[in-house]
Structure formats: structure tokens, C-alpha cells
Design a protein around this motif. Structure first.
Motif, PDB file in Angstrom:
ATOM      1  N   UNK A 496       0.743  -1.233  -0.100  1.00 46.28           N
ATOM      2  CA  UNK A 496      -0.037  -0.050   0.100  1.00 46.28           C
ATOM      3  C   UNK A 496       0.960   1.353  -0.099  1.00 46.28           C
ATOM      4  N   UNK A 497       2.021   1.011   0.701  1.00 45.38           N
ATOM      5  CA  UNK A 497       2.930   2.463   1.135  1.00 45.38           C
ATOM      6  C   UNK A 497       3.568   2.640  -0.543  1.00 45.38           C
ATOM      7  N   UNK A 498       3.962   1.360  -1.022  1.00 44.96           N
ATOM      8  CA  UNK A 498       4.607   1.450  -2.417  1.00 44.96           C
ATOM      9  C   UNK A 498       3.504   1.991  -3.228  1.00 44.96           C
ATOM     10  N   UNK A 499       2.477   1.422  -3.632  1.00 46.16           N
ATOM     11  CA  UNK A 499       1.404   1.912  -4.470  1.00 46.16           C
ATOM     12  C   UNK A 499       1.061   3.548  -4.026  1.00 46.16           C
ATOM     13  N   UNK A 508      -5.209   8.277  -1.022  1.00 47.92           N
ATOM     14  CA  UNK A 508      -6.554   8.110  -0.779  1.00 47.92           C
ATOM     15  C   UNK A 508      -6.606   6.724  -0.143  1.00 47.92           C
ATOM     16  N   UNK A 509      -5.672   5.516  -0.724  1.00 45.81           N
ATOM     17  CA  UNK A 509      -6.042   4.159  -0.202  1.00 45.81           C
ATOM     18  C   UNK A 509      -5.727   4.264   1.301  1.00 45.81           C
ATOM     19  N   UNK A 510      -4.486   4.951   1.622  1.00 44.58           N
ATOM     20  CA  UNK A 510      -4.091   5.120   2.931  1.00 44.58           C
ATOM     21  C   UNK A 510      -5.167   5.508   3.885  1.00 44.58           C
ATOM     22  N   UNK A 512      -8.396   5.206   3.368  1.00 44.53           N
ATOM     23  CA  UNK A 512      -9.303   4.107   3.579  1.00 44.53           C
ATOM     24  C   UNK A 512      -9.205   3.004   4.575  1.00 44.53           C
ATOM     25  N   UNK A 513      -7.642   2.616   4.453  1.00 41.55           N
ATOM     26  CA  UNK A 513      -7.199   1.816   5.394  1.00 41.55           C
ATOM     27  C   UNK A 513      -7.261   2.125   6.935  1.00 41.55           C
ATOM     28  N   UNK A 514      -6.862   3.609   6.991  1.00 46.43           N
ATOM     29  CA  UNK A 514      -7.014   4.181   8.423  1.00 46.43           C
ATOM     30  C   UNK A 514      -8.511   3.982   8.855  1.00 46.43           C
ATOM     31  N   UNK A 515      -9.333   4.499   7.933  1.00 48.45           N
ATOM     32  CA  UNK A 515     -10.858   4.324   8.331  1.00 48.45           C
ATOM     33  C   UNK A 515     -11.172   3.345   8.747  1.00 48.45           C
ATOM     34  N   UNK A 516     -10.763   2.078   8.135  1.00 48.92           N
ATOM     35  CA  UNK A 516     -11.036   0.774   8.662  1.00 48.92           C
ATOM     36  C   UNK A 516     -10.330   0.478  10.054  1.00 48.92           C
ATOM     37  N   UNK A 517      -9.206   0.880  10.261  1.00 47.58           N
ATOM     38  CA  UNK A 517      -8.545   0.461  11.257  1.00 47.58           C
ATOM     39  C   UNK A 517      -9.462   1.536  12.652  1.00 47.58           C
ATOM     40  N   UNK A 518      -9.637   2.529  12.340  1.00 48.59           N
ATOM     41  CA  UNK A 518     -10.744   3.314  13.232  1.00 48.59           C
ATOM     42  C   UNK A 518     -12.022   2.477  13.523  1.00 48.59           C
ATOM     43  N   UNK A 519     -12.647   2.077  12.537  1.00 46.94           N
ATOM     44  CA  UNK A 519     -13.856   1.458  12.599  1.00 46.94           C
ATOM     45  C   UNK A 519     -13.459   0.276  13.219  1.00 46.94           C
ATOM     46  N   UNK A 520     -12.542  -0.487  13.150  1.00 43.49           N
ATOM     47  CA  UNK A 520     -12.261  -1.597  14.158  1.00 43.49           C
ATOM     48  C   UNK A 520     -11.666  -1.097  15.491  1.00 43.49           C
ATOM     49  N   UNK A 521     -11.487   0.140  15.708  1.00 43.50           N
ATOM     50  CA  UNK A 521     -10.895   0.599  16.961  1.00 43.50           C
ATOM     51  C   UNK A 521      -9.260  -0.005  17.312  1.00 43.50           C
ATOM     52  N   UNK A 537       3.588  12.068   5.823  1.00 45.44           N
ATOM     53  CA  UNK A 537       2.155  12.053   5.162  1.00 45.44           C
ATOM     54  C   UNK A 537       1.357  11.089   6.080  1.00 45.44           C
ATOM     55  N   UNK A 538       1.902  10.029   6.511  1.00 48.23           N
ATOM     56  CA  UNK A 538       1.289   8.865   7.179  1.00 48.23           C
ATOM     57  C   UNK A 538       0.828   9.659   8.646  1.00 48.23           C
ATOM     58  N   UNK A 539       1.685  10.586   8.963  1.00 48.75           N
ATOM     59  CA  UNK A 539       1.516  11.256  10.288  1.00 48.75           C
ATOM     60  C   UNK A 539       0.309  12.117  10.251  1.00 48.75           C
ATOM     61  N   UNK A 540       0.157  12.892   9.210  1.00 52.97           N
ATOM     62  CA  UNK A 540      -0.850  13.802   8.735  1.00 52.97           C
ATOM     63  C   UNK A 540      -2.109  12.922   8.734  1.00 52.97           C
ATOM     64  N   UNK A 541      -1.887  11.969   8.051  1.00 56.29           N
ATOM     65  CA  UNK A 541      -3.404  10.892   7.990  1.00 56.29           C
ATOM     66  C   UNK A 541      -3.797  10.424   9.321  1.00 56.29           C
TER      67      UNK A 541
END
Ligand code: C2E
Ligand code: MG
Ligand code: MG
Length: 569
Positions: A496-499, A508-510, A512-521, A537-541
Motif C-alpha cells: 500500500x505504501x509502495x502504491x 486515498x487508499x491509505x 481508507x485503510x486508516x478508516x477501517x482501523x478506526x472502525x475496528x478501533x 504524510x502518514x502522520x498527517x493522515x
């Protein structure tokens, strides 16, 4: 399908006390009655006076008919045409036909058109007729029985064992012809089974079987079902198999394109002096190299693959000694909390390396999949867990500080009923807390034995172990399934990071993945972070933790000890 019908009819045909059905095709009343009289004691008789009536009855009774007695001289239709029609139809061709004629000249023509025997007119003694009828039926039933044992019952193709015998025969007749060994595989067939059900999956296998059979009928060669979702073809050499892969894919998918991916491994122009099974094993290795590829459908077994196999065999041979001599080293790669103003060391991952006396430092990518495929991984992982736990103990004593270290737990380990006890003992023997040792398991570990693994994970978590879901997003789980997986940390697959950070990528995909992690707490760890801008960037997201070459490569225990000492709060 057609083979299936033929085979199913065998037991009924040879059942005790069952009268076989015989069709007499004869326009002359006297001859018909004569044959009827000779045979009606032992057989159930049907009669037809014309070719048209004969064909109608043959189609109607195709599954139960044991024999046709066929007069060659019929009004409006030549008996030979009927014979040819029977023999060219795959469903009817198993029915033996005895030709009746006064024309001795047609004997050869009848036999070469597929007649199993010949009765001259005027008729010989009735015992002769009875004997010929009995023998023709027996021979055909024996042939059917052989077909039954040499065939795979789902697809009607040869089974693997008979296939090798026929391949050897094939070589006898094609000694100087360049021949290829092919393995045709369905990628992720298990998932098709799971998602669409066994009946649908079976249908796909049948379609693949039929298409392969149609192909070898055109090109020459033979085909079998090797096992489950794997087929083998032995055929004249072809320069390129992509069109074959395409054809089989189309046939397999029917109108549901995209659901099935076919891959073909080729051992090209085999050496006919060496063991035939090996060629197919080579073809299988080639097919396996593109198991996860979305773009390649054909792989050729070549020198590079051969070298790899030789290398793999060597690693397998050396494994026991290596374990005993402690050639396996555990490296540690730090993980950093990145949401704080300055990245803060918050953990590590234990990664094994093999310090091989001849090959130098071998990376786990070379040997882990190998050991996973034959179960040796259990011994290796056990060793790594023990080494890691002992190391955490030493760090806790000196410099007197430790961070949680995650170890990799492979799919094979997850199925070990002793796993929970083993890990508990390791923690206890080293006087650690369960929170000191995190367990990384991959999403793909759950695809088989889902319930069993869920239970194991539940027991481990109940003890206090934290489960990190490694390589998250690289498996094939549905979102629905993901919500059922019990874990404490989501470790995003490096891809995911590569892409996201590739030339035309976007982040954008990152998100989404963070939203999933959030959703799963659960917190998210980004793996493979190589640059400062990626980290920022990751930090910002809002990504919690990062691991990667930007911070540090996996390092020996001493080096990590210094890092720990230096980063003390
Ligand atoms: P993994 O568990 O996903 O480990 C992460 C891999 O990414 C490691 O490769 C690590 O060195 C590499 N990596 C970390 N940061 C970066 C980066 O910034 N860029 C790039 N390109 N790579 C980075 P490694 O050590 O070669 O391990 C490969 C895989 O082997 C691991 O993937 C894991 O699945 C397996 N493995 C390693 N050690 C063990 C073990 O003791 N037991 C088991 N079962 N598997 C292990
Ligand atoms: Mg890992
Ligand atoms: Mg990983």
C-alpha cells in the motif's frame, strides 16, 4: 458430462440377473424373427425395420443399450451410415455394433468403421450367433470398466496414475517429436469453492476438463486431472501457450468473466529419457511462481527456476544442523510512534536471518515459504520465539528497559493445538509479561480452518497476548470477514505504501485503510516506510506507528540494545 453418463451406467449394466438390451435392426421379417428367437431367452429385444427408427431407438435407449445387431441393407438408408453415426457420437460410441450382411466384401469396411464383429448371411448356426453376441457385450463392458477405473469421475478425464502410463505409451509412438508437459491450475480455487459453493466449483472444473480435451483433440496429446483443481497436459511442443490459457479461462468462466484465473506451467520440450513425473513437477513449480500474478498466465520452467529448486533442496538438507548450530540469527527492526511531536521508539519486530556457512546471510524470503510448505517452520518459529523472549529478558535486565517485540507466527503454527501452551511457557520461563511479546499473524492464515484459528487467537488474547494482523490488505478477505477477525493492531501491507507513493499513486487508499482501523478501533502500523515525506504524510493522515528503512533496517540484538538504551525516556 458424457463420460460421466457412460460410467454411471456400468454397474446397472452388469448387475446380477439383469437382461441386457439388444436392438435388432433388420428389415426382413424372417431374419428378424430368427434372430429374435435365438436371443430372446437371454436378452431383452428391441426391433427396428428402418434406419430412421433404429436411430430414434438408439438415441432413446443410449444409456441402457448393450448391443446393436445391424443389417447393412436397409430401405432408404445404408447400414454403414448408421454405424458411422453411432461411432462419431461420444455418447453412443460405447455401444458395440455387430454387422449383418450377405456381402462378404463389406466386412473390412464395417470393421474399420467401428463394428465390433460381423455375422454373415445366411446366418450360421444359432450357437455361433449367441456366442458372438455374448462376446461383443462382454468386451465392451470390460472396456467400460477399464474406463471407469482409469478416469477421474468428475471430469471424465484420465486420472493421474493412468495418465502417466498413457504418456509413456505416447512417447513410444512420438519418440522424436518435441513434447511439452503442462500443469494447468486454477488460482485461488479454494476461494471459489468458499464463495460460490461446491456445485459451482465442480462445474468450473468440468468446463476446464472439456476445454482441455477439445484442445488436445486438435493438437494431439493427452490430458488428465492431476488432483483437485490441477490438470496435466502432454502434447506436441507449442511456442506460446497464452492463447491456450485464454481459451481455458473463457471456457471456465462462462458468462462470469473475471471470476476464474487459469495459470499454466510449462516444462518445454521434455527430455524423454528422464522420469516423466518430474517434468510435470517442474511444470507445477513454474505454475506456482505466478500463483498471485494478475498479469501472467503462463510460466516456463527454466534454468533459473531449476537453480532455485536446487538451492531450496540444499536449504532443506541443511536445516537441522543449522538449527542445532544456532546459525539462525534474530534481527530486530524498531517501530516508532509517529503521532507524538518527535517519533518515539515503541516496539520492534523480530525477523530471522540465516547465517549460512556457505551462502552467507540468507534472507527469510528465501527460506520461510519453503519451511512453511513442509512444516519445518514450526521448529524454526519456536526457536525464534525462544531467542526473542530470552533477549527481551536480557534487555529488561540491562539496560533495564524493553519495548514490546512482535514475533511472526505462521499459518502452520496457528493450527498447532499446543501453540497457546508453548507461547505461555516461553513467556513464563523468561519471567516476562504477556504484553512483552506481540504476535504477528497474517490475514491469509485465516482462510483455512477459520473457526479453529479464531478460537486459538481468542485463547491467546485471553492470556494477554496482543495480536498484530500482518500484511493486512494483501489477503483475499471480504470486508465482512475482516470484521470477524479478532486482532489488536492492524499492520498495513507494505504494498500500500509502495502504491500510494509511487509516481502516479495517491494516498486515498491509505486514508481508507486508516478508516477501517478506526472502525475496528485498533491502531495501525505502516510497514516499509522509507522516506521522511512518507512518514510525514502518514502522520498527517493519523497513522499511529511506522516501521521501515527510514528509521532503521532490521539490526542485530546488540545494536537494538544500544538503541533502547539511548532512547530511554
Ligand atoms: P514481514 O513480517 O511482513 O516483515 C517485514 C519485512 O519487511 C521484513 O523483511 C523487513 O526487513 C522488511 N522491511 C522493513 N522495512 C522495510 C522498508 O522500508 N523497505 C523494504 N523494502 N522492506 C522493509 P524480511 O526480514 O526479509 O522478512 C520477510 C518476511 O519473512 C517477513 O515479512 C515475514 O513474513 C517472514 N519472516 C521473517 N522472520 C520470520 C520468522 O521468524 N518467522 C516467520 N514465520 N516468518 C518470518
Ligand atoms: Mg511480520
Ligand atoms: Mg508484514
Amino acid at each position: 458430462m458424457t463420460e460421466q453418463k457412460q460410467m454411471n451406467s456400468i454397474p446397472a449394466m452388469s448387475g446380477e440377473g439383469l437382461k441386457r438390451l439388444v436392438l435388432i435392426v433388420e428389415d426382413e421379417f424372417v431374419n428378424r424373427e430368427l434372430l429374435n428367437a435365438y436371443l430372446e431367452q437371454d436378452y431383452e429385444i428391441l426391433c427396428a425395420e428402418t434406419g430412421v427408427e433404429a436411430m430414434r431407438l438408439i438415441y432413446e435407449k443410449s444409456e441402457t443399450l448393450s448391443l446393436v445387431l445391424l443389417d447393412l441393407n436397409l430401405p432408404g438408408m445404408n447400414g454403414l451410415d448408421i454405424l458411422r453415426e453411432i461411432k462419431k457420437d461420444i455418447d453412443l460410441s460405447r455401444i458395440p455394433v455387430i454387422v449383418l450382411t450377405s456381402d462378404a466384401e463389406s466386412e473390412v469396411e464395417s470393421l474399420s468403421s467401428g463394428a465390433s464383429d460381423f455375422i454373415p448371411k445366411p446366418y450360421p448356426r444359432y450357437e455361433i450367433i449367441q456366442a458372438r453376441v455374448r462376446r461383443s457385450i462382454e468386451l465392451s463392458e470390460n472396456r467400460d470398466l477399464i474406463r471407469w477405473t482409469e478416469r477421474d469421475h468428475l471430469t471424465g478425464l484420465y486420472n493421474r496414475e493412468y495418465f502417466y502410463r498413457y504418456a509413456e505409451q505416447y512417447d513410444v509412438f512420438h519418440r522424436d517429436e518435441a513434447t511439452d508437459a503442462l500443469v494447468v491450475d486454477v488460482s485461488h480455487f479454494r476461494l471459489i469453492n468458499e464463495r460460490f459453493g461446491k456445485a459451482y466449483a465442480d462445474e468450473i472444473l468440468k468446463r476446464i476438463g472439456s476445454e482441455l480435451l477439445a484442445i488436445v483433440k486438435e493438437t494431439g496429446g493427452i490430458v488428465c486431472r492431476r488432483e483437485a483443481d490441477t490438470f496435466q497436459v502432454y502434447c506436441p511442443h507449442m511456442a506460446d501457450y497464452r492463447s491456450v490459457a485464454e481459451r481455458v479461462t473463457d471456457a471456465a468462466c462462462g458468462d462470469a468473466r473475471g471470476r476464474v484465473r487459469i495459470r499454466i506451467g510449462v516444462c518445454s520440450e521434455v527430455d524423454k529419457a528422464s522420469d516423466i513425473e518430474r517434468h510435470f513437477d517442474h511444470a507445477k513449480s513454474a505454475a506456482d511462481t505466478i500463483r498471485n500474478s494478475f498479469t501472467e498466465s503462463v510460466a516456463i520452467y527454466n534454468d533459473e527456476l531449476r537453480d532455485k529448486e536446487v538451492y531450496a533442496e540444499r536449504l532443506l538438507e541443511d536445516f537441522r544442523d543449522a538449527l542445532e548450530q544456532k546459525q539462525f540469527l534474530v534481527y530486530y527492526q524498531p517501530k516508532y510512534h509517529i503521532l507524538s511531536p518527535q517519533p518515539r521508539l515503541c516496539g520492534a519486530e523480530a525477523l530471522v536471518r540465516w547465517k549460512h556457512p556457505e551462502f552467507g546471510l540468507v534472507s527469510p524470503g528465501r527460506f520461510i515459504p519453503l519451511f512453511e510448505s513442509n512444516g519445518l517452520i514450526r521448529d524454526l518459529d519456536n526457536y525464534v520465539w525462544r531467542e526473542t523472549a530470552a533477549q527481551i529478558r536480557r534487555w529488561k535486565d540491562h539496560p533495564g528497559r524493553a519495548v514490546p517485540v512482535s514475533v511472526n507466527v505462521s499459518r502452520v503454527d496457528m493450527l498447532d493445538p499446543e501453540l497457546t501452551d508453548t507461547l505461555r511457557l516461553i513467556v513464563e520461563e523468561n519471567g516476562l509479561d504477556f504484553g512483552d511479546l506481540h504476535l504477528e499473524t497474517t490475514e491469509s492464515a485465516y482462510t483455512e480452518n477459520f473457526e479453529q484459528i479464531i478460537q486459538t487467537v481468542a485463547r491467546l488474547r485471553a492470556l494477554g497476548f496482543k495480536i498484530e494482523m500482518d500484511d493486512f490488505g494483501s489477503g483475499y478477505s471480504s470486508l465482512n470477514m475482516i470484521t470477524k477477525l479478532p486482532f489488536d493492531v492492524l499492520k498495513l501491507d507494505m504494498e500500500f505504501i509502495r502504491t500510494a507513493f509511487s509516481e502516479n499513486g495517491n494516498t486515498g487508499i491509505l486514508k481508507i485503510m486508516l478508516d477501517i482501523a478506526d472502525y475496528l478501533s485498533v491502531p495501525m502500523i505502516a510497514e516499509g516506510v522509507e522516506t521522511e515525506s512518507q512518514m510525514l504524510t502518514l502522520k498527517e493522515l493519523g497513522c499511529d506507528i511506522a516501521q521501515g528503512y527510514y528509521f532503521a533496517r532490521p539490526m542485530p540484538a546488540d545494536a537494538f540494545g544500544s538503541l533502547l538504551a539511548g532512547s530511554a525516556d
